[in-house]
Structures are given as structure tokens and as C-alpha cells.
Design an enzyme around this catalytic site. Sequence first.
Site, short mmCIF file in Angstrom:
data_model
loop_
_atom_site.label_atom_id
_atom_site.label_comp_id
_atom_site.label_asym_id
_atom_site.label_seq_id
_atom_site.Cartn_x
_atom_site.Cartn_y
_atom_site.Cartn_z
N CYS A 170 25.16 -23.75 49.95
CA CYS A 170 25.45 -25.19 50.05
C CYS A 170 26.90 -25.50 49.68
CB CYS A 170 24.50 -25.98 49.16
SG CYS A 170 24.52 -25.41 47.45
N GLU A 190 19.51 -32.65 46.44
CA GLU A 190 20.60 -31.66 46.41
C GLU A 190 20.79 -31.19 47.85
OE1 GLU A 190 22.33 -30.83 43.72
OE2 GLU A 190 21.14 -32.12 42.42
P1 NAD Z 1 15.73 -28.16 55.33
O1 NAD Z 1 16.18 -29.54 55.01
O2 NAD Z 1 15.58 -27.79 56.74
O3 NAD Z 1 14.30 -27.89 54.67
C1 NAD Z 1 14.09 -27.93 53.27
C2 NAD Z 1 12.64 -28.20 52.95
O4 NAD Z 1 12.25 -29.48 53.43
C3 NAD Z 1 11.64 -27.23 53.54
O5 NAD Z 1 10.79 -26.79 52.48
C4 NAD Z 1 10.84 -28.08 54.52
O6 NAD Z 1 9.51 -27.67 54.64
C5 NAD Z 1 10.90 -29.43 53.90
N1 NAD Z 1 10.71 -30.57 54.81
C6 NAD Z 1 11.05 -30.64 56.12
N2 NAD Z 1 10.75 -31.88 56.61
C7 NAD Z 1 10.23 -32.59 55.57
C8 NAD Z 1 9.75 -33.93 55.41
N3 NAD Z 1 9.76 -34.81 56.42
N4 NAD Z 1 9.30 -34.30 54.20
C9 NAD Z 1 9.32 -33.46 53.16
N5 NAD Z 1 9.74 -32.18 53.24
C10 NAD Z 1 10.20 -31.75 54.43
O7 NAD Z 1 16.74 -27.19 54.57
P2 NAD Z 1 16.95 -25.61 54.73
O8 NAD Z 1 17.45 -25.30 56.10
O9 NAD Z 1 15.77 -24.87 54.21
O10 NAD Z 1 18.12 -25.37 53.68
C11 NAD Z 1 19.48 -25.43 54.01
C12 NAD Z 1 20.09 -26.72 53.55
O11 NAD Z 1 19.92 -26.86 52.13
C13 NAD Z 1 21.58 -26.78 53.78
O12 NAD Z 1 21.94 -28.05 54.23
C14 NAD Z 1 22.15 -26.51 52.40
O13 NAD Z 1 23.45 -27.01 52.19
C15 NAD Z 1 21.15 -27.19 51.52
N6 NAD Z 1 21.20 -26.67 50.16
C16 NAD Z 1 21.68 -27.48 49.17
C17 NAD Z 1 21.79 -26.99 47.87
C18 NAD Z 1 22.31 -27.87 46.76
O14 NAD Z 1 22.08 -27.53 45.61
N7 NAD Z 1 23.00 -28.95 47.05
C19 NAD Z 1 21.40 -25.69 47.59
C20 NAD Z 1 20.90 -24.89 48.62
C21 NAD Z 1 20.80 -25.40 49.90
#
Ligand code: NAD
Length: 494
Positions: free
Chosen positions: A299, A265
Amino acid sequence: MTTTTTAENPLRDWIPATRDLTIGGELVEPQGEQWDVLNPATEEVLATVRGASPAQVDAAVAAARKAFPAWAALPGEERSRHIHRLADVLEKAADRLLPSIVNEVGTPVSLASYLQVRMAVEQHLRWAAEAAKVDRTQHLGPWHEPAPTLSDVVYEPVGVVAAITGYNYPLNLAIFKFGAALAAGCTAVLLPSPRTPLTTLFLGELIREAELPPGVLNVVIGNADVGQQLSSHPGVDRVSFTGSDVVGAKIMAQASAGLKGVTLELGGKSPNIVLPGVDVQKIAVEVHLRWSRNGGQGCAALARLLVHERRYDEFLEAGAAAFDQMVVGDPWDPATNIGPMIRPEHKARVQSFIDGSLAAGGRKLLEVTKPLPEKGWYVNPVLLGDLPHDARAVQEEIFGPVAVILPFKDTDEAVRLANDTPYGLAANVWCGDDLAEGRRVAEQIRAGTVWINGGGSMRPDAPFGGYGRSGVGRELGEWGMREYLEPKHIQWRV
Ligand code: NAD
């Protein structure tokens, strides 16, 4: 379920005391790396936490594996009772979940009470609890080649789920995943964003209070290395992730060696189309207050405005009133509707979109100009215009209080522009009374959710997810349940 929303909330400074992980129903002192959790509105350290060590990640997966057979074998009615009991405990904890989220995410309390707490528990977790009861067996009827047979398709839980979430809606995003996973008969390990881990650590305490069978739902925290270990772990059967497209792609690669299924997502650049027959006086304020909600850190923020050229000037004029209503500042002030960016580097990234657009010939068409609070990573909301459709600010997710506006000549051009980014999470079509035209346009837009005339709220029984770089698979509703179920064909001769 009540949550106190005023600035007088006696719990407004409350943050969870739990710093321990929840593994196999036990509190476990974390042994991994240490970091500070910051309040984005005050820049103060809220807490110092430690993440899970590699051995503790293994232990969490092992606990989920151990719990899986018994949980999967429970009748759906029993699983439903467990999930409802957890929802009861969360409802009772609403007045503590609220300050935990407001203080670590910075969401204004005026929004957080419903969007960050009540919606998650009352709507989504309760829906998942009911979904646990459904018998999904399908009877396919007779088949005659090469011999007469009958067939059933039964649905069985996938196994152990790694549920990794982003920072902006810590409780919702966790519930969207573990609600469906547990209802399906899976067990799970939750990993929240390292920037907002406190609410999920508290959830671990509430899981124990609800007496979920040990190991059914485990909580670890950590940085990217923990996410990497979980998403490539041989004991994990499926990875469900909410976050950026960049990390989503890494997770897909990490899961691929073990051929694990993924639900991703991800982000978006969702278009908001205003067709020529619309009374823009009626909609302009709502449009701007919606994309800027949660400081644009949503998002599905509809922050790419495509407005028919005949309505463009009038729409801009009508929108000025919305910018007058934007109050940037202390999330605990009930009048505030725009909170801070999560971290200074995120604020700098958002600012770089504004500065880069101005340097490239774009203009600020509407903006809030009041001085920002001295502390806190705030950005004043701005609407950028005079940018080509291939500009960075038009194509990329900004995730801040910055929207872009572009005129279009006819509906075909609106549809073409709407579909002309790598994303496809959500969209909205303003069509006034011409619902048939709104529907015709909606059907041409490549996005997982299309609202017409503002739509409604996120429904627990409707799919949510995206096309293209917005993700893989769907969350919520029956579609979300299927992400955690393996269909099995059973065929017998008659
Ligand atoms: P992010 O991608 O920076 O991080 C999300 C998670 O990924 C964190 O818990 C982080 O620790 C983990 N992570 C980082 N590197 C990793 C790896 N190599 N392997 C596994 N896990 C890893 O996202 P963010 O900044 O926390 O959130 C914002 C983003 O989320 C925006 O792009 C937003 O659009 C999206 N979002 C999407 C939805 C949806 O339902 N489509 C909902 C909310 C947020």
C-alpha cells in the site's frame, strides 16, 4: 523466533489443512459458496474452500457479542497475558505461517520471513499485548462553572469489531486489527481476502491452541457478500477495513445505516522526492528495490518518483544497476526479489497501465527484459517516464512492479506535485545531509507517514494511515488503540 527461509525449507509445500471456520472457539464446517485458492506462482489450485453462510456470519457475530462483556471486564494484565500466549503460539508456528503466506500470496521467501511473519508477531502483536496493560484514565482537574467539579475521562472498549483485510499481507493486516481491538477489550470477527484465506483459517486453529476465551476472536471466510453482511451487521459496533479505496467507500456506506464507526486503511500513490543536493549514486538502487518490493503490491509503495531536473539523468543511469538486481520468478528461490501478481486479472490490469502509458506517449526508461517463467502471473518491473502528471499511471494506484518518474524544477513544484493526487498514505524525501530542508518538505506533504532519507521500518508505536482516499482513522500505536475505545467523561461535584 526462527523461520527457515531457504529453498530447502522442508515445509515449502506446506499449506494449512484447516478449511473450517472458527466460531465461538469451535471448528465449524462452512456452508456457504465454494471457490478455489490459487498459487499465483504456479497457477495451481492450492485448496478448495467454502465460505460462511449468512447464518454462520450471524453465529460468528453472536459469539463475539456473547464473549464481549467478560473479555471487556478482564483486567488489562489478564488480556495482555492472553495476547502474549497467542503470540507464543504464532512464534512456534512461524515455520508453517511462512509457507502458507509464500504459497498463497507469492511473496518471495527472502522478504516474507521477516516482513510477513516475524515483524507481525514479534513487533506488532507483542506491542499490542503490552498496550492492553495501560491505564488510559485522564484526570482533567477542577472546573468551577456552575459548581465546583472534578472530571475523569475513562476509555471503554467499543464492542464487537468486524476486521476485513486485503490479500497482500494476510497476517500483518489481521494482527494490526485484532491486536489493538483485543488489547482494548473488544472482541472480533476476522474476514480475510477470499484470494488468500488459508493463513487466516490457520490462524483460527492457532487461536484455539492458544486457548483464547471462546468467541473473543472468530474467523470466517467468504466473498464480498460476507463482507457486506459483516459491515452492515446490527451486532457489529465498528468496522476496520484494509483494502482498496473503491471497496472502502462501499464499506463506509454499508456501515453508515447502523452509524458504525469505521477505520479504513486504503491504497496510495506515494511520492518519493529526490532533492537537488542528494548524491543519487548512493540512493538510486535502494529507491528502485524498495518500490518494487512484494512485486509493488504494497500500500505504501513509493512508486511515484519526483526527481529534481538537475539530478534526473544521473538518477536514471544510477538506477540501471537496481534493475540488474531484480530477480523475477519462483518465490522459493532465495535470490528472487519480485514475485507474481495475485491473479491473472490483476496482472492484466497492471499490464494495461504499461500499455496505456506507452500508447499515450510515455516511455519505458528502465526495465527488466529477461524472459518470464512460463507459469505464474509475473510482470517484469518497469520505470515509466515522459508522462504528464495527470496521466492515469501517475494518478492511480497500480499495485504492481511499475513506477513512474517525473522531473521537477524547484522544491515548491515538488511539494505541489507530491500533493496532487487523491491519495495521501506515505511519502519519502531524499535530502542528503540537509535534514532541515528534508523536514521542511516533509511537513508540507499531506500524507500519514513521511520518511526522510528512506526512514526506517513500520513502528508498532507510530500511527499508520492516510489522508484523502488513502483512508479514515489510523492503525498502530496509541492512535490505533483509540479506534477501538470510547472515551467516557465522568464528572462529579466536590
Ligand atoms: P479489495 O478492496 O479488493 O478487497 C479487500 C477485502 O474487501 C476483501 O476481503 C474482500 O472480500 C472485501 N470486500 C469486497 N467487497 C466488499 C463489500 N462490498 N463489503 C465488504 N467487504 C468487501 O483489496 P485487495 O485487492 O485485497 O487489497 C489491495 C488493496 O489494499 C490496495 O489498494 C492496497 O493499497 C490496500 N492496502 C492498504 C493497506 C493500508 O494499510 N493502507 C495495507 C495493505 C493493502
